[in-house]
Design a protein around this motif. Structure first.
Motif, PDB file in Angstrom:
ATOM      1  N   ARG A 234       0.802  -1.220   0.000  1.00  0.00           N
ATOM      2  CA  ARG A 234       0.000   0.000   0.000  1.00  0.00           C
ATOM      3  C   ARG A 234       0.838   1.275   0.000  1.00  0.00           C
ATOM      4  NH1 ARG A 234      -4.584  -2.306   4.263  1.00  0.00           N
ATOM      5  NH2 ARG A 234      -5.079  -4.125   2.958  1.00  0.00           N
ATOM      6  N   ASN A 235       2.146   1.134   0.055  1.00  0.00           N
ATOM      7  CA  ASN A 235       3.017   2.297   0.001  1.00  0.00           C
ATOM      8  C   ASN A 235       3.203   2.748  -1.448  1.00  0.00           C
ATOM      9  OD1 ASN A 235       6.034   3.323  -0.404  1.00  0.00           O
ATOM     10  ND2 ASN A 235       5.386   3.875   1.655  1.00  0.00           N
ATOM     11  N   ARG A 236       3.130   4.042  -1.677  1.00  0.00           N
ATOM     12  CA  ARG A 236       3.175   4.537  -3.066  1.00  0.00           C
ATOM     13  C   ARG A 236       4.508   4.269  -3.745  1.00  0.00           C
ATOM     14  NH1 ARG A 236       3.637  11.098  -2.920  1.00  0.00           N
ATOM     15  NH2 ARG A 236       5.304  11.324  -1.393  1.00  0.00           N
ATOM     16  N   HIS A 237       5.591   4.255  -2.972  1.00  0.00           N
ATOM     17  CA  HIS A 237       6.893   3.995  -3.575  1.00  0.00           C
ATOM     18  C   HIS A 237       7.053   2.509  -3.890  1.00  0.00           C
ATOM     19  CE1 HIS A 237       7.819   8.113  -2.716  1.00  0.00           C
ATOM     20  NE2 HIS A 237       7.725   7.938  -1.412  1.00  0.00           N
ATOM     21  N   VAL A 238       6.524   1.650  -3.046  1.00  0.00           N
ATOM     22  CA  VAL A 238       6.533   0.214  -3.336  1.00  0.00           C
ATOM     23  C   VAL A 238       5.763  -0.045  -4.627  1.00  0.00           C
ATOM     24  CG1 VAL A 238       5.719  -2.043  -2.552  1.00  0.00           C
ATOM     25  CG2 VAL A 238       6.848  -0.488  -0.942  1.00  0.00           C
ATOM     26  N   GLN A 239       4.593   0.561  -4.755  1.00  0.00           N
ATOM     27  CA  GLN A 239       3.794   0.401  -5.963  1.00  0.00           C
ATOM     28  C   GLN A 239       4.562   0.884  -7.201  1.00  0.00           C
ATOM     29  OE1 GLN A 239       0.648  -0.640  -6.881  1.00  0.00           O
ATOM     30  NE2 GLN A 239       0.160  -1.502  -4.884  1.00  0.00           N
ATOM     31  N   SER A 240       5.169   2.041  -7.100  1.00  0.00           N
ATOM     32  CA  SER A 240       5.873   2.616  -8.245  1.00  0.00           C
ATOM     33  C   SER A 240       7.085   1.786  -8.638  1.00  0.00           C
ATOM     34  CB  SER A 240       6.302   4.053  -7.920  1.00  0.00           C
ATOM     35  OG  SER A 240       5.192   4.855  -7.584  1.00  0.00           O
ATOM     36  N   LEU A 241       7.809   1.285  -7.663  1.00  0.00           N
ATOM     37  CA  LEU A 241       8.996   0.485  -7.962  1.00  0.00           C
ATOM     38  C   LEU A 241       8.620  -0.857  -8.566  1.00  0.00           C
ATOM     39  CD1 LEU A 241      11.183   1.311  -4.831  1.00  0.00           C
ATOM     40  CD2 LEU A 241      11.472   2.168  -7.150  1.00  0.00           C
ATOM     41  N   PHE A 242       7.535  -1.468  -8.071  1.00  0.00           N
ATOM     42  CA  PHE A 242       7.106  -2.746  -8.628  1.00  0.00           C
ATOM     43  C   PHE A 242       6.637  -2.610 -10.073  1.00  0.00           C
ATOM     44  CE2 PHE A 242       6.580  -5.019  -4.407  1.00  0.00           C
ATOM     45  CZ  PHE A 242       7.486  -6.018  -4.732  1.00  0.00           C
ATOM     46  N   ALA A 243       6.290  -1.397 -10.501  1.00  0.00           N
ATOM     47  CA  ALA A 243       5.889  -1.201 -11.889  1.00  0.00           C
ATOM     48  C   ALA A 243       7.018  -1.518 -12.853  1.00  0.00           C
ATOM     49  CB  ALA A 243       5.422   0.236 -12.104  1.00  0.00           C
ATOM     50  N   SER A 244       8.275  -1.394 -12.382  1.00  0.00           N
ATOM     51  CA  SER A 244       9.425  -1.562 -13.283  1.00  0.00           C
ATOM     52  C   SER A 244      10.535  -2.438 -12.733  1.00  0.00           C
ATOM     53  CB  SER A 244      10.006  -0.177 -13.622  1.00  0.00           C
ATOM     54  OG  SER A 244       9.045   0.647 -14.250  1.00  0.00           O
ATOM     55  N   VAL A 245      10.422  -2.933 -11.505  1.00  0.00           N
ATOM     56  CA  VAL A 245      11.536  -3.641 -10.877  1.00  0.00           C
ATOM     57  C   VAL A 245      11.884  -4.918 -11.654  1.00  0.00           C
ATOM     58  CG1 VAL A 245      10.091  -5.009  -9.300  1.00  0.00           C
ATOM     59  CG2 VAL A 245      12.439  -4.416  -8.657  1.00  0.00           C
TER      60      VAL A 245
END
Length: 338
Positions: free
Chosen positions: A23-34
């Motif tokens: 639910r963290n916005r940075h976790v979400q954003s990083l998983f988009a491209s990790v």
């Protein structure tokens, strides 16, 4: 196009919630491209990747737009055209995720490359910039003429979402038989996005600077003498790089004029001519959600505000399934023929 453009667009809040731990916005954003997510996405999109056939569309100004068609038969029936974000490509994880989901629900897929993205640096001499909208529209017109899909749809992420929204305003001019448009985490006000990149977590600024420099190096290698690569490298911030880029490689007098050229705030989206959905997470660390208040849309535009999702993430669970994939599939299917 509905002439009642004085009417407001509609809005709704997305009703979904990521699994605890996502639910963290940075976790979400990083998983988009990790990169750790790539094997899983590649497996899901294996048939899309295996069936991909390249196309190049020549545009009037000398531009050449590349794309990859994944089709079950010789001719596409329902075709979803997907556009990646800035310094992304047709194999970006969010593209593969949506491509796999749509393909498995009956769509053929065309993954379009913007100029100087993916394997395209050799195709043109002049550099990509975000106001090259006409060549994208022209390529889409040529695509529909050559492939003759019965129906086709357009979806874009981030800068690709910004392009998708602007394409939706040019449907008549370029005679696009486009059924629906979806924009996911689109750039709304480029100057605000640049500010967010410069003042947010350093990892975002570093990520985009590294990818932009890598792209510029490819361009320089393919077109010797075109670019002063060191002049870009010596400028340490994205703002400084952008200012130099605009002055040296675009017709615009300064960055402010350049950025306003592809902003979709203000009156621009009043000209939308096809049913369009704009999906944005309110916790997006790159696209300020407050910029939604400065859009003047029309009844053909619906905005979906998601409390979660970060930038191009919308990851529901640790299987790396994306809520936005399901949402876009449902949207495209609404009222569809056949």
């Amino acid at each position: 196009m509905n002439d009642a453009t004085d009417d407001r667009h509609s809005e709704e809040t997305a009703e979904w919630k990521p699994q605890f731990g996502l639910r963290n916005r940075h976790v979400q954003s990083l998983f988009a491209s990790v990169k750790l997510r790539r094997p899983m996405m590649a497996k899901r999109a294996q048939e899309v990747l295996d069936r991909a056939r390249p196309y190049i569309f020549d545009c009037a100004d000398g531009g050449k737009i590349h794309g990859l068609l994944s089709c079950r038969e010789d001719k596409p029936r329902k075709l979803a055209v997907l556009i990646h974000g800035w310094e992304g490509c047709a194999d970006s994880l969010y593209i593969l995720s949506l491509a796999a989901h749509l393909y498995n629900t009956g769509y053929d897929i065309f993954r379009l490359h913007l100029r100087d993205h993916g394997p395209t640096h050799h195709l043109t001499e002049e550099l990509f910039h975000a106001n090259r909208l006409d060549e994208v529209c022209e390529a889409l017109n040529k695509m529909q003429t050559q492939l003759e899909p019965e129906q086709w749809y357009l979806a874009g992420f981030s800068l690709g979402g910004n392009f998708a929204l602007r394409v939706a305003t040019k449907v008549r001019k370029f005679e696009l038989n486009l059924s629906k448009v979806a924009a996911i985490s689109p750039v709304l006000e480029p100057m605000h996005t640049l500010w967010a990149l410069e003042h947010g977590l350093p990892i975002y600024r570093s990520y985009f600077r590294k990818k932009w420099l890598r792209s510029l190096r490819k361009k320089a290698d393919n077109h010797p003498g075109l670019i002063d690569y060191d002049a870009f490298y010596d400028r340490k911030s994205l703002t400084e790089m952008s200012d130099y880029f605009v002055g040296a490689h675009t017709p615009y007098p300064n960055s402010e004029v350049y950025f306003k050229g592809y902003a979709v705030t203000g009156e621009r989206l009043r000209q939308i001519q096809v049913e369009t959905r704009l999906v944005l997470a309110e916790d997006d660390p790159v696209i300020p959600a407050r910029d939604l208040e400065h859009l003047n849309g029309n009844p053909l535009l619906k905005i979906i505000r998601s409390p979660y999702g970060g930038h191009c993430g919308f990851i529901e669970n640790f299987k790396m399934e994306s809520w936005v994939d399901r949402y876009i599939a449902d949207f495209l299917a609404e009222g569809a023929q056949g």
